[in-house]
Write an enzyme that holds these catalytic residues in place. Structure first.
Site, PDB file in Angstrom:
ATOM      1  N   HIS A   1       0.814  -1.225  -0.070  1.00  0.00           N
ATOM      2  CA  HIS A   1      -0.091  -0.130   0.031  1.00  0.00           C
ATOM      3  C   HIS A   1       0.836   1.233  -0.019  1.00  0.00           C
ATOM      4  CE1 HIS A   1      -3.625  -2.325   0.477  1.00  0.00           C
ATOM      5  NE2 HIS A   1      -3.188  -2.877   1.539  1.00  0.00           N
TER       6      HIS A   1
ATOM      7  N   ASP B   1      -5.376  -8.547  -2.772  1.00  0.00           N
ATOM      8  CA  ASP B   1      -5.952  -7.850  -1.394  1.00  0.00           C
ATOM      9  C   ASP B   1      -7.301  -6.973  -1.868  1.00  0.00           C
ATOM     10  OD1 ASP B   1      -5.122  -6.708   1.113  1.00  0.00           O
ATOM     11  OD2 ASP B   1      -5.382  -4.902   0.362  1.00  0.00           O
TER      12      ASP B   1
ATOM     13  N   HIS C   1      -8.354  -4.062  -1.272  1.00  0.00           N
ATOM     14  CA  HIS C   1      -8.144  -2.739  -1.971  1.00  0.00           C
ATOM     15  C   HIS C   1      -6.901  -2.675  -2.719  1.00  0.00           C
ATOM     16  CE1 HIS C   1      -7.532  -2.455   2.554  1.00  0.00           C
ATOM     17  NE2 HIS C   1      -6.239  -2.445   1.962  1.00  0.00           N
TER      18      HIS C   1
END
Length: 93
Positions: free
Chosen positions: A51, A87, A89
């Site tokens: 991320h 995942d 997001h």
């Protein structure tokens, strides 16, 4: 005492060492394959990394180890690199 880098990303005291080791493990795995030292490499590391944005930590991720490994592989001559991000997001890094 640690500190927050973003609203969702806290780095504890001594955390930088773990971050650098995780990124280094991913880069070493990619380098081993591209150099021919290994046909297959897998790097399972913490803290997670997918991320992290190019210029900031995000979502408990400090440095995008996967992206760093892909960049290193390309630098060492890999024509293509595939990253699979599984995942809810995914893809924001």
């Amino acid at each position: 005492m640690g500190r927050y880098l973003t609203q969702s990303t806290y780095i504890p005291v001594g955390g930088l060492d773990a971050i650098l080791r995780a990124a280094g493990a991913a880069i070493d795995a990619a380098t081993a394959v591209v150099s021919g030292e290994s046909k297959l490499a897998y790097s399972l590391m913490r803290p997670p990394a997918h991320h992290a944005q190019p210029d900031t930590a995000d979502g408990y991720c400090f440095a995008n180890s996967c992206a760093l490994a892909a960049l290193e592989a390309r630098k060492r001559g890999a024509r293509r690199v595939a990253l699979v991000d599984w995942d809810v997001h995914h893809g924001n890094g």
